[in-house]
Structure formats: C-alpha cells, structure tokens
Design a protein around this motif. Structure first.
Motif, PDB file in Angstrom:
ATOM      1  N   TYR A  69     -13.865  29.048  53.380  1.00 22.42           N
ATOM      2  CA  TYR A  69     -14.957  29.097  54.094  1.00 22.42           C
ATOM      3  C   TYR A  69     -15.820  27.725  54.135  1.00 22.42           C
ATOM      4  CZ  TYR A  69     -19.994  30.040  54.845  1.00 22.42           C
ATOM      5  OH  TYR A  69     -21.195  29.985  55.579  1.00 22.42           O
ATOM      6  N   ARG A  70     -15.739  27.087  52.862  1.00 21.96           N
ATOM      7  CA  ARG A  70     -16.642  25.584  52.849  1.00 21.96           C
ATOM      8  C   ARG A  70     -15.701  24.625  53.776  1.00 21.96           C
ATOM      9  NH1 ARG A  70     -20.752  27.733  51.008  1.00 21.96           N
ATOM     10  NH2 ARG A  70     -20.873  28.539  48.940  1.00 21.96           N
ATOM     11  N   ALA A  71     -14.319  24.851  53.588  1.00 24.56           N
ATOM     12  CA  ALA A  71     -13.805  23.881  54.520  1.00 24.56           C
ATOM     13  C   ALA A  71     -13.989  23.916  56.089  1.00 24.56           C
ATOM     14  CB  ALA A  71     -12.234  24.111  54.475  1.00 24.56           C
ATOM     15  N   VAL A  72     -14.144  25.160  56.643  1.00 18.87           N
ATOM     16  CA  VAL A  72     -14.409  25.378  58.061  1.00 18.87           C
ATOM     17  C   VAL A  72     -16.073  25.128  58.256  1.00 18.87           C
ATOM     18  CG1 VAL A  72     -14.821  27.043  59.567  1.00 18.87           C
ATOM     19  CG2 VAL A  72     -12.815  27.377  58.082  1.00 18.87           C
ATOM     20  N   ALA A  73     -16.753  25.506  57.431  1.00 17.44           N
ATOM     21  CA  ALA A  73     -18.088  25.449  57.602  1.00 17.44           C
ATOM     22  C   ALA A  73     -18.429  23.729  57.830  1.00 17.44           C
ATOM     23  CB  ALA A  73     -18.960  26.019  56.460  1.00 17.44           C
TER      24      ALA A  73
END
Length: 78
Positions: free
Chosen positions: A7-11
């Motif tokens: 999630y953090r990578a995409v965001a």
C-alpha cells in the motif's frame, strides 16, 4: 510483501490530487478494515448487494470510509 508495504509503495507513486480507490470486490470486510487501519478511506465495489453488506458491517468500525460504486448497475438490481 506485506499489505502495508504494498500500500505504501503504491500510495507514494500517486501524483498530488489523485485519489486511489481500492477495489474491494470479493474481499472480506476484514481485508477492507486492514487497509482502512493503514489510513486508506476510498473503496470501490461493483456489486450493489456486496457494497451494502460490507458498508453495514463496517459502518461502526470504519466511520470515515467512502464507498464508490464502479461499473454498471444491472437493471434488475435497481
């Protein structure tokens, strides 16, 4: 790779002003709640019955969730 890491990578790659809508189709309410606990608020469903059921189940635990209906609504479901 953990949900939080993914999630953090995409965001982190999203341009400013872009809203990420997590499509929660076929996912259990527990998976939606896990992403909500990471700070995500926008979720999309394409089945009206599934959206209503999940919204009712998560209403108290995830009060700031924003639901989006995606796709076409079948006339027999309206």
């Amino acid at each position: 790779m953990s949900l939080e890491t993914r999630y953090r990578a995409v965001a982190a790659k999203l341009p400013e002003g872009v809203t990420l809508i997590a499509v929660s189709k076929t996912q259990p309410a527990s998976a939606i709640e896990a992403l909500y606990r990471l700070g995500h608020r926008d979720f999309g469903e394409n089945y009206a019955q599934e959206l209503l059921a999940k919204a009712a189940e998560l209403e108290q635990r995830c009060p700031e969730i924003r639901w989006h209906f995606i796709g076409h609504l079948q006339s027999n479901k309206a």
